[in-house]
Design a protein around this motif. Sequence first.
Motif, PDB file in Angstrom:
ATOM      1  N   GLY A   1       5.895   8.822  -6.292  1.00 46.59           N
ATOM      2  CA  GLY A   1       5.282   9.116  -7.583  1.00 46.59           C
ATOM      3  C   GLY A   1       4.774   7.870  -8.278  1.00 46.59           C
ATOM      4  N   ILE A   2       5.583   6.831  -8.264  1.00 46.36           N
ATOM      5  CA  ILE A   2       5.176   5.571  -8.900  1.00 46.36           C
ATOM      6  C   ILE A   2       3.990   4.969  -8.155  1.00 46.36           C
ATOM      7  CG2 ILE A   2       5.883   3.219  -9.475  1.00 46.36           C
ATOM      8  CD1 ILE A   2       8.768   4.370  -9.812  1.00 46.36           C
ATOM      9  N   ALA A   3       4.057   4.960  -6.825  1.00 44.84           N
ATOM     10  CA  ALA A   3       2.954   4.412  -6.022  1.00 44.84           C
ATOM     11  C   ALA A   3       1.692   5.244  -6.213  1.00 44.84           C
ATOM     12  CB  ALA A   3       3.348   4.358  -4.549  1.00 44.84           C
ATOM     13  N   GLY A   4       1.855   6.551  -6.416  1.00 46.40           N
ATOM     14  CA  GLY A   4       0.703   7.400  -6.686  1.00 46.40           C
ATOM     15  C   GLY A   4      -0.005   6.994  -7.968  1.00 46.40           C
ATOM     16  N   LEU A   5       0.763   6.628  -8.970  1.00 41.69           N
ATOM     17  CA  LEU A   5       0.167   6.130 -10.213  1.00 41.69           C
ATOM     18  C   LEU A   5      -0.529   4.795  -9.979  1.00 41.69           C
ATOM     19  CD1 LEU A   5       3.059   6.956 -12.686  1.00 41.69           C
ATOM     20  CD2 LEU A   5       0.845   8.111 -12.523  1.00 41.69           C
ATOM     21  N   GLN A   6       0.060   3.977  -9.143  1.00 45.15           N
ATOM     22  CA  GLN A   6      -0.485   2.642  -8.886  1.00 45.15           C
ATOM     23  C   GLN A   6      -1.736   2.676  -8.003  1.00 45.15           C
ATOM     24  OE1 GLN A   6       2.445  -0.112  -7.459  1.00 45.15           O
ATOM     25  NE2 GLN A   6       0.976  -1.738  -7.114  1.00 45.15           N
ATOM     26  N   TYR A   7      -1.703   3.472  -6.922  1.00 42.13           N
ATOM     27  CA  TYR A   7      -2.793   3.469  -5.945  1.00 42.13           C
ATOM     28  C   TYR A   7      -3.740   4.650  -6.069  1.00 42.13           C
ATOM     29  CZ  TYR A   7       0.154  -0.061  -3.780  1.00 42.13           C
ATOM     30  OH  TYR A   7       0.906  -1.180  -3.547  1.00 42.13           O
ATOM     31  N   GLY A   8      -3.350   5.690  -6.795  1.00 46.20           N
ATOM     32  CA  GLY A   8      -4.189   6.869  -6.939  1.00 46.20           C
ATOM     33  C   GLY A   8      -4.232   7.697  -5.659  1.00 46.20           C
ATOM     34  N   ILE A   9      -4.913   8.835  -5.730  1.00 50.60           N
ATOM     35  CA  ILE A   9      -4.992   9.727  -4.585  1.00 50.60           C
ATOM     36  C   ILE A   9      -5.699   9.055  -3.409  1.00 50.60           C
ATOM     37  CG2 ILE A   9      -7.131  10.871  -5.326  1.00 50.60           C
ATOM     38  CD1 ILE A   9      -4.161  12.588  -3.574  1.00 50.60           C
ATOM     39  N   ALA A  10      -6.595   8.143  -3.694  1.00 48.80           N
ATOM     40  CA  ALA A  10      -7.310   7.440  -2.624  1.00 48.80           C
ATOM     41  C   ALA A  10      -6.366   6.573  -1.800  1.00 48.80           C
ATOM     42  CB  ALA A  10      -8.430   6.584  -3.211  1.00 48.80           C
ATOM     43  N   GLY A  11      -5.222   6.201  -2.359  1.00 54.91           N
ATOM     44  CA  GLY A  11      -4.267   5.372  -1.643  1.00 54.91           C
ATOM     45  C   GLY A  11      -3.384   6.141  -0.674  1.00 54.91           C
ATOM     46  N   VAL A  12      -3.324   7.460  -0.839  1.00 53.65           N
ATOM     47  CA  VAL A  12      -2.509   8.286   0.052  1.00 53.65           C
ATOM     48  C   VAL A  12      -3.275   8.460   1.367  1.00 53.65           C
ATOM     49  CG1 VAL A  12      -1.375  10.524   0.350  1.00 53.65           C
ATOM     50  CG2 VAL A  12      -1.526   9.489  -1.931  1.00 53.65           C
ATOM     51  N   PRO A  13      -2.643   8.179   2.499  1.00 52.57           N
ATOM     52  CA  PRO A  13      -3.347   8.321   3.771  1.00 52.57           C
ATOM     53  C   PRO A  13      -3.938   9.726   3.936  1.00 52.57           C
ATOM     54  CG  PRO A  13      -1.234   7.247   4.123  1.00 52.57           C
ATOM     55  CD  PRO A  13      -1.261   7.730   2.697  1.00 52.57           C
ATOM     56  N   SER A  14      -5.202   9.801   4.320  1.00 56.52           N
ATOM     57  CA  SER A  14      -5.872  11.095   4.440  1.00 56.52           C
ATOM     58  C   SER A  14      -5.169  12.005   5.441  1.00 56.52           C
ATOM     59  CB  SER A  14      -7.341  10.917   4.820  1.00 56.52           C
ATOM     60  OG  SER A  14      -7.466  10.235   6.046  1.00 56.52           O
TER      61      SER A  14
ATOM     62  N   ASP B   1       0.846  -1.189   0.000  1.00 49.36           N
ATOM     63  CA  ASP B   1       0.000   0.000   0.000  1.00 49.36           C
ATOM     64  C   ASP B   1       0.883   1.241   0.000  1.00 49.36           C
ATOM     65  OD1 ASP B   1       0.576   0.933   2.714  1.00 49.36           O
ATOM     66  OD2 ASP B   1      -0.828  -0.549   3.466  1.00 49.36           O
ATOM     67  N   TYR B   2       0.277   2.379  -0.307  1.00 47.75           N
ATOM     68  CA  TYR B   2       1.045   3.605  -0.497  1.00 47.75           C
ATOM     69  C   TYR B   2       1.901   3.949   0.716  1.00 47.75           C
ATOM     70  CZ  TYR B   2       2.210   8.316  -1.934  1.00 47.75           C
ATOM     71  OH  TYR B   2       2.900   9.433  -2.299  1.00 47.75           O
ATOM     72  N   GLU B   3       1.292   3.942   1.882  1.00 53.25           N
ATOM     73  CA  GLU B   3       2.029   4.319   3.087  1.00 53.25           C
ATOM     74  C   GLU B   3       3.209   3.394   3.347  1.00 53.25           C
ATOM     75  OE1 GLU B   3       1.325   5.353   7.803  1.00 53.25           O
ATOM     76  OE2 GLU B   3      -0.379   4.731   6.592  1.00 53.25           O
ATOM     77  N   ALA B   4       2.992   2.095   3.235  1.00 59.34           N
ATOM     78  CA  ALA B   4       4.074   1.138   3.477  1.00 59.34           C
ATOM     79  C   ALA B   4       5.186   1.284   2.453  1.00 59.34           C
ATOM     80  CB  ALA B   4       3.525  -0.287   3.459  1.00 59.34           C
ATOM     81  N   VAL B   5       4.821   1.570   1.219  1.00 51.84           N
ATOM     82  CA  VAL B   5       5.809   1.749   0.146  1.00 51.84           C
ATOM     83  C   VAL B   5       6.726   2.935   0.457  1.00 51.84           C
ATOM     84  CG1 VAL B   5       6.025   2.488  -2.270  1.00 51.84           C
ATOM     85  CG2 VAL B   5       4.460   0.634  -1.680  1.00 51.84           C
ATOM     86  N   VAL B   6       6.128   4.081   0.797  1.00 53.25           N
ATOM     87  CA  VAL B   6       6.919   5.281   1.060  1.00 53.25           C
ATOM     88  C   VAL B   6       7.759   5.114   2.329  1.00 53.25           C
ATOM     89  CG1 VAL B   6       6.809   7.749   1.572  1.00 53.25           C
ATOM     90  CG2 VAL B   6       5.349   6.784  -0.211  1.00 53.25           C
ATOM     91  N   LYS B   7       7.178   4.550   3.372  1.00 57.24           N
ATOM     92  CA  LYS B   7       7.929   4.341   4.612  1.00 57.24           C
ATOM     93  C   LYS B   7       9.094   3.381   4.400  1.00 57.24           C
ATOM     94  CE  LYS B   7       4.475   5.438   8.096  1.00 57.24           C
ATOM     95  NZ  LYS B   7       3.690   4.907   9.226  1.00 57.24           N
ATOM     96  N   THR B   8       8.894   2.366   3.595  1.00 49.05           N
ATOM     97  CA  THR B   8       9.981   1.434   3.293  1.00 49.05           C
ATOM     98  C   THR B   8      11.108   2.146   2.569  1.00 49.05           C
ATOM     99  OG1 THR B   8       8.495  -0.466   3.228  1.00 49.05           O
ATOM    100  CG2 THR B   8      10.583  -0.692   2.049  1.00 49.05           C
ATOM    101  N   ALA B   9      10.771   2.998   1.619  1.00 50.15           N
ATOM    102  CA  ALA B   9      11.794   3.753   0.886  1.00 50.15           C
ATOM    103  C   ALA B   9      12.608   4.619   1.839  1.00 50.15           C
ATOM    104  CB  ALA B   9      11.143   4.607  -0.195  1.00 50.15           C
TER     105      ALA B   9
END
Length: 83
Positions: free
Chosen positions: A45-58, A21-29
């Motif tokens: 950026g890549i995860a944003g394309l994959q998960y969309g804005i809905a995937g970014v923690p509110s 998921d987006y949060e785990a991806v960015v935290k891992t990086a």
Amino acid sequence: TGSGYVVDCLMSARQALLEGDYEAVVKTAVMFGDDTDTTACVVGGIAGLQYGIAGVPSRWVESLRGQSLVEPLVEGLIASRLH
């Protein structure tokens, strides 16, 4: 390794994208260390394309400074892509 070297950065981003998921991806990086801002930016950026804005923690979106300046630009960009 999370270094700023292009190949290392992309390899680290590829590895982080396996996290699910987006949060785990960015935290891992970020946890890779070294040049974390570059790696997290690329993978975000890549995860944003994959998960969309809905995937970014509110809570991340809500805490952005300058959101009132950027939001109309993003909405305009999205609207232009729909036409």
